[in-house]
Design an enzyme around this catalytic site. Structure first.
Site, PDB file in Angstrom:
ATOM      1  N   LYS A  50       0.847  -1.202   0.000  1.00 42.80           N
ATOM      2  CA  LYS A  50       0.000   0.000   0.000  1.00 42.80           C
ATOM      3  C   LYS A  50       0.881   1.250   0.000  1.00 42.80           C
ATOM      4  O   LYS A  50       0.608   2.216  -0.720  1.00 42.80           O
ATOM      5  CB  LYS A  50      -0.919  -0.001   1.229  1.00 42.80           C
ATOM      6  CG  LYS A  50      -2.042  -1.016   1.126  1.00 42.80           C
ATOM      7  CD  LYS A  50      -2.835  -1.140   2.425  1.00 42.80           C
ATOM      8  CE  LYS A  50      -3.813  -2.306   2.340  1.00 42.80           C
ATOM      9  NZ  LYS A  50      -4.504  -2.583   3.605  1.00 42.80           N
ATOM     10  N   GLN A  94      -4.804  -1.862   9.840  1.00 47.91           N
ATOM     11  CA  GLN A  94      -4.603  -3.112   9.113  1.00 47.91           C
ATOM     12  C   GLN A  94      -5.171  -4.272   9.935  1.00 47.91           C
ATOM     13  O   GLN A  94      -4.833  -4.446  11.104  1.00 47.91           O
ATOM     14  CB  GLN A  94      -3.094  -3.314   8.851  1.00 47.91           C
ATOM     15  CG  GLN A  94      -2.766  -4.529   8.005  1.00 47.91           C
ATOM     16  CD  GLN A  94      -3.306  -4.445   6.576  1.00 47.91           C
ATOM     17  OE1 GLN A  94      -3.265  -3.398   5.937  1.00 47.91           O
ATOM     18  NE2 GLN A  94      -3.831  -5.548   6.078  1.00 47.91           N
ATOM     19  N   ASP A 117     -11.143   2.923   4.520  1.00 49.93           N
ATOM     20  CA  ASP A 117     -11.434   1.500   4.322  1.00 49.93           C
ATOM     21  C   ASP A 117     -12.949   1.265   4.241  1.00 49.93           C
ATOM     22  O   ASP A 117     -13.383   0.163   3.891  1.00 49.93           O
ATOM     23  CB  ASP A 117     -10.864   0.662   5.480  1.00 49.93           C
ATOM     24  CG  ASP A 117      -9.536   0.001   5.117  1.00 49.93           C
ATOM     25  OD1 ASP A 117      -9.232  -0.099   3.908  1.00 49.93           O
ATOM     26  OD2 ASP A 117      -8.813  -0.418   6.039  1.00 49.93           O
TER      27      ASP A 117
END
Ligand code: NAD
Length: 281
Positions: A50, A94, A117
Site C-alpha cells: 500500500k 490493518q 477502508d
C-alpha cells in the site's frame, strides 16, 4: 469459446494514472495513516504494498507500527490524534488485530470522514440504507468496477456470493442489491452452494478455499469474479478453478492480476476522495 479475461491490473493502472494526475494538481500531498499492530507476516507485506502504491501516485503514507501487546487505550488514543490531525486525510487499521483488541471499538473510533477502508458503521449504515456513504470498502468497490466492465446493466441479474465477511461479502452484497441485483449470500454453513451457483449470472468467490468453484458449478456464459488469494504448492491461486472454467464462462478474473490490484487502486481513490472532501474540492 474462451472466456474473456478481466484484466484488473490494467484497469487498476488506469485508475492510478488518473489519481496521479489529480494529485499533481493539489496544493499538497494527500496523507494516509496506516495503523499496523504486531508482525503478522501477510499484514506487513500488504502495508508495504500500500505504501509503495500510494507513493507512486503522490500520496504520502505514515505507518504507525505498534507492538503486538499494545493496549486498546493506546490504539484509541492514536486514532484520536490522527482524527484531529488536519494533515491526515485517511486512516486505516490493518486487519486482523491481535485477539485482545476489539476491532469494532477501534474501527468505530475512526472519523467516518477519514474512514477510507469504509468499515465504520456510519459508512456501512449509509450503504445499507442505499444512501451515499463517504467511503465504501475497497475490495467490493473494485469488484463492482470489474463486473461493470463485462456486464454494464446489473438490474435483475442473479448473483451468488461465496463468503459473507465484513470486508468483502457483506458490503458487496449491499452494493449489488443497490444495483437491483438478486443476491444470494452463502458462507461456510450454507448447504449445497453448487445448487445456487448453477443458476447464477454472476458468481463472486471470496471464501479463501483454493479452486473450490469448478466447471460443473456454473452455467454457461456466467461471469466469475475471484477474490480469493490462496497458496498452493508455492503458487498463488484463487477460489475459482480458473483452468477448468476458462472455456465455459463468459468472463473471469485471474489470480493474481484480477481483484487484488483493484483493491489497492480503490483504497488510493478513497484517500484522494478524502482529501477532496476535506478541502472542499
Ligand atoms: P474471511 O475469513 O473473513 O471470510 C471468509 C468467508 O468465506 C466467511 O463468510 C466464511 O463463512 C466463508 N467460507 C469459508 N469457507 C467456506 C466454504 N468452504 N464454503 C463457503 N463459504 C466459505 O475472509 P475474507 O477476509 O473475506 O477473505 C476471503 C478471501 O479473499 C481470502 O482468500 C482472502 O485472502 C481474499 N481477499 C482478497 C482480497 C483482494 O484484494 N484480492 C481482499 C480481501 C480478501
Amino acid at each position: 469459446m474462451t472466456a474473456e479475461i478481466i484484466d484488473g491490473r490494467k484497469t487498476a493502472q488506469e485508475i492510478r494514472s488518473q489519481l496521479k494526475q489529480a494529485v499533481a494538481g493539489f496544493s499538497d500531498s494527500p496523507k494516509l495513516a496506516v495503523v499496523l499492530v504486531g508482525r503478522d507476516e501477510a499484514s506487513v507485506i500488504y502495508v508495504r504494498n500500500k505504501e509503495k502504491a500510494a507513493a507512486e501516485v503522490g500520496i504520502g503514507t505514515d505507518v504507525y507500527r505498534l507492538a503486538e501487546d499494545v493496549s486498546e487505550k493506546q490504539v484509541l488514543q492514536l486514532i484520536d490524534r490522527l482524527n484531529e490531525d488536519v494533515a491526515v486525510n485517511g486512516i486505516i487499521v490493518q486487519l486482523p488485530l491481535p485477539a485482545h483488541l476489539n476491532v469494532g471499538r477501534i474501527i468505530g473510533r475512526i472519523s467516518p470522514l477519514k474512514d477510507v477502508d469504509g468499515f465504520h458503521p456510519y459508512n456501512t449504515g449509509l450503504l445499507q440504507n442505499n444512501e451515499k456513504p463517504y467511503f465504501v470498502a475497497a475490495t467490493p468497490l473494485g469488484v463492482l468496477k470489474l463486473i461493470h466492465q463485462v456486464c454494464p446493466v446489473l438490474s435483475g441479474k442473479n448473483v451468488v456470493l461465496i463468503g459473507a465477511s465484513l470486508i468483502v461479502g457483506r458490503p458487496l452484497a449491499t452494493l449489488l442489491l443497490n444495483q437491483e441485483c438478486t443476491v444470494s449470500i452463502t458462507h461456510v454453513h450454507t448447504q449445497n452452494i453448487k445448487n445456487l451457483t448453477q443458476n447464477a449470472d454472476i458468481i463472486v468467490a471470496a471464501c479463501g478455499v483454493a479452486r473450490m468453484v469448478k466447471k460443473d458449478w456454473i452455467k454457461p456464459e456466467a461471469v466469475l469474479i475471484d477474490v480469493g488469494i490462496n497458496r498452493e504448492n508455492g503458487r498463488i491461486c484463487g477460489d475459482v478453478d480458473f483452468d477448468d472454467e476458462i472455456e465455459k464462462a463468459a468472463a473471469v478474473t485471474p489470480v493474481p492480476g484480477g481483484v487484488g490490484p483493484m483493491t489497492i487502486a480503490m483504497l488510493l481513490k478513497n484517500t484522494v476522495d478524502a482529501y477532496k472532501l476535506q478541502h472542499n474540492i
